[in-house]
Design an enzyme around this catalytic site. Structure first.
Site, short mmCIF file in Angstrom:
data_model
loop_
_atom_site.label_atom_id
_atom_site.label_comp_id
_atom_site.label_asym_id
_atom_site.label_seq_id
_atom_site.Cartn_x
_atom_site.Cartn_y
_atom_site.Cartn_z
N LYS A 171 54.67 12.15 82.99
CA LYS A 171 55.97 11.54 82.70
C LYS A 171 56.73 11.15 83.96
O LYS A 171 57.37 10.09 84.03
CB LYS A 171 56.81 12.49 81.85
CG LYS A 171 56.32 12.68 80.42
CD LYS A 171 57.26 13.60 79.67
CE LYS A 171 56.89 13.72 78.20
NZ LYS A 171 55.64 14.42 77.99
N GLU B 121 65.90 15.28 81.66
CA GLU B 121 66.43 13.99 81.22
C GLU B 121 67.71 14.18 80.43
O GLU B 121 67.90 15.20 79.75
CB GLU B 121 65.43 13.26 80.32
CG GLU B 121 64.28 12.63 81.06
CD GLU B 121 63.37 11.85 80.14
OE1 GLU B 121 62.56 11.06 80.66
OE2 GLU B 121 63.44 12.02 78.91
N ARG C 260 45.84 6.91 76.01
CA ARG C 260 44.74 7.22 75.10
C ARG C 260 45.00 6.52 73.77
O ARG C 260 46.06 5.93 73.56
CB ARG C 260 44.64 8.73 74.86
CG ARG C 260 45.89 9.32 74.22
CD ARG C 260 45.78 10.82 74.03
NE ARG C 260 46.94 11.38 73.35
CZ ARG C 260 48.06 11.76 73.95
NH1 ARG C 260 48.16 11.63 75.27
NH2 ARG C 260 49.06 12.26 73.28
#
Length: 557
Positions: free
Chosen positions: A21, A105, A202
């Protein structure tokens, strides 16, 4: 790669660049993609991260940089609670991904979770296959996914899909990938504020809904791209039609905060003959759900010309699916799709948490419970006769309703999903009549979509309309001695490992205090004090493997 092997999917470089991330946010910023304000640097101690969180402004989210599926994620509302939640998130991230690093965040209020499917090849081409809506989540894990996103404006779709393609182009991405965004405020209008949060490098669990609306086989695309071919279609040739919904059928109990359920699967049947239904699973009757892996046991996907029809098909599929053994979320999923806000597209990621009590209050149909009670009580009578050496049915116990005196009835104490209730069955000329604890009387006649299974004497599992009810005889449990029915014994809710114990003998604790953490199915389950008191005994150790019901801590006065 150095040995000449060709892997299906993105390159190692692309996975390193976008799979974490923190690194992915840096790339997104350089590519001009809006990101959630936060800190993704190398400082990982509680003091430094608390300082960074205070700069951002509470509430914030802790997220594992290598994470997914909601693991290693924690909401933090103040600096005082950050150290403890940070340790928990890092511990869970290390166990799930082998990487304890996290980022911080700003919490996006009432967000919709939208993701864009992208595909690249080795010739520099990248396309998108439109978006999916993954807003319906529990514990930050997706429960229901659908495509396209309900209420998505053309302008917002164009902006987000373009941003997703730009991000993939920035790293020369090959194969399938998903770029995930949060849209603030719960609506998807052209002026909505949206942010990139991560990329999954993926093919994801929810890719079937994209396949259903585009008519494409994404696994085939993966293989063709890995073989060096260009993408089968240009962007202008990729279109979508209709609506698809996927539900994740999991072995878990929504009424107990989605506590995983384990054990043998005695029956597993889906209505495969239904038009518009696709089923993907890796289990069948006779398999066992263990505590060592994710709780998902199947995916159901329905497709129709419009969203309402796809949702109605899914509800029918869930009601007609039979799973006997572990507790599942079938009834919860159906209730969620019947929710007015969900049907109208008024959703955000907190909807399930706010409505959990109502959504998880799924009960068997009274007729089903009556039929089950009648069957169960009759079985108990048969077992009693067999135990007494009676062969055949005694004329005095015949179930034809004949009686010289008053109507014959049997009253028994029965455990219904673990709760003791009084039930009565009476024999009449019309058949058996069961009186439920509510006082309702029902003729014993199994309703539609009814299934029963007797795993052993004294137990009966009944599934009707996708809801399982477990009936059993009350038995003396020696473990109740140290429970005292007053909450003094705190036990493992599931088979797993004791990850943390927060107390020592003699400690004074308040009601709700954190006592221990049991880790199972890649999730941490926090055990709290059920009342105030002192720690009389710590019966387990950190790192110990425990079974469901094992005593962890005893509370004294």
């Amino acid at each position: 790669v150095d040995a000449g092997l060709i892997f299906i999917g993105p390159s190692a470089d692309a996975m390193r660049a976008l799979g974490g991330k923190a690194a992915a946010k840096d790339i997104a910023i350089k590519a001009g993609v809006p990101v959630v304000p936060g800190y993704q640097g190398g400082k990982q101690d509680a003091k430094a991260l608390t300082a960074e969180a205070e700069k951002i402004g509470f509430p914030v989210m802790i997220k594992a940089v290598a994470g997914g599926g909601g693991r290693g994620m924690r909401r933090v509302d103040s600096g005082a609670e950050l150290p403890e939640l940070l340790a928990s998130a890092q511990r869970e991230a290390q166990g799930a991904f082998g990487n304890a690093q996290v980022l911080i965040e700003k919490l996006v209020e009432r967000p919709r979770h939208i993701e864009v499917q992208v595909f690249g090849d080795s010739h520099g081409n990248v396309v998108h296959l439109f978006e999916r809506d993954c807003t319906l989540q529990r514990r930050n894990q997706k429960v229901i996914e659908e495509a396209p996103a309900p209420g998505m404006s053309d302008d917002l779709r164009a902006h987000m899909c373009t941003a997703a393609v730009d991000l993939a182009l920035a790293v020369g991405y090959e194969g399938a990938g998903t770029v995930e965004f949060l849209v603030e405020g719960g609506t998807l209008g052209p002026d909505a504020r949206w942010y990139f949060i991560e990329m999954n490098t993926r093919l994801q669990v929810e890719h079937p809904v994209t396949e259903e609306i585009t008519g494409l086989d994404l696994v085939e695309w993966q293989i063709r791209v890995a073989g060096g071919e260009t993408l089968p279609l240009d962007q202008v040739d990729i279109t979508m039609h209709g609506h698809a919904i996927e539900t994740r059928l999991c072995a878990e109990d929504p009424a107990k905060d989605f506590l995983p359920s384990i054990g043998e699967i005695y029956a597993f049947e889906t209505p495969d003959e239904m038009t518009g239904l696709r089923v993907e699973t890796g289990v069948e009757a006779g398999h066992a759900v263990s505590p060592y892996y994710d709780s998902m046991i199947a995916k159901l996907i329905t497709t129709a010309d419009d969203r309402d029809t796809a949702a109605d098909l899914m509800i029918t599929a869930l009601r007609r699916t039979v799973i006997a053994g572990p507790v599942t979320n079938q009834g919860f999923l159906a209730a969620l799709l019947e929710n007015d806000d969900v049907r109208d597209g008024r959703m955000d990621t907190g909807l399930i948490g706010r409505d959990l009590d109502r959504l998880s209050a799924v009960r068997a149909h009274p007729d089903a419970l009556a039929a089950a009670m009648g069957t169960y009580l009759a079985q108990l009578s048969d077992d009693a006769d067999a135990g007494a050496g009676v062969t055949g049915l005694s004329p005095w116990r015949a179930r034809d309703g004949f009686q010289l005196g008053p109507a014959r009835a049997e009253r028994r104490r029965v455990l219904v999903n673990g709760d003791a209730v009084e039930a009565q069955i009476a024999w009449s000329a019309d058949g058996a009549i069961t009186t439920l604890p509510s006082g309702e009387a029902h003729l014993v006649a199994p309703p539609t979509w009814y299934f029963e299974h007797r795993p052993e004497p004294g137990r009966l599992l009944v599934v009707v309309d996708g809801v399982q009810t477990a009936l059993a005889s009350p038995t003396y449990d020696s473990s109740a001695v140290d429970d005292g029915h007053d909450g003094s014994a705190i036990r493992a809710p599931i088979n797993g490992k004791v990850a943390r114990i927060f107390v020592t003998e003699g400690d004074a604790v308040e009601k709700g205090a954190r006592i221990a953490i049991v880790e199972a199915m890649k999730m941490e389950h926090v055990l709290h004090a059920t009342r105030a008191g002192s720690i009389a005994k710590v019966a387990a150790q950190e790192g110990q493997q425990v079974t469901q019901g094992t005593l962890i801590v005893s509370l004294g006065n």
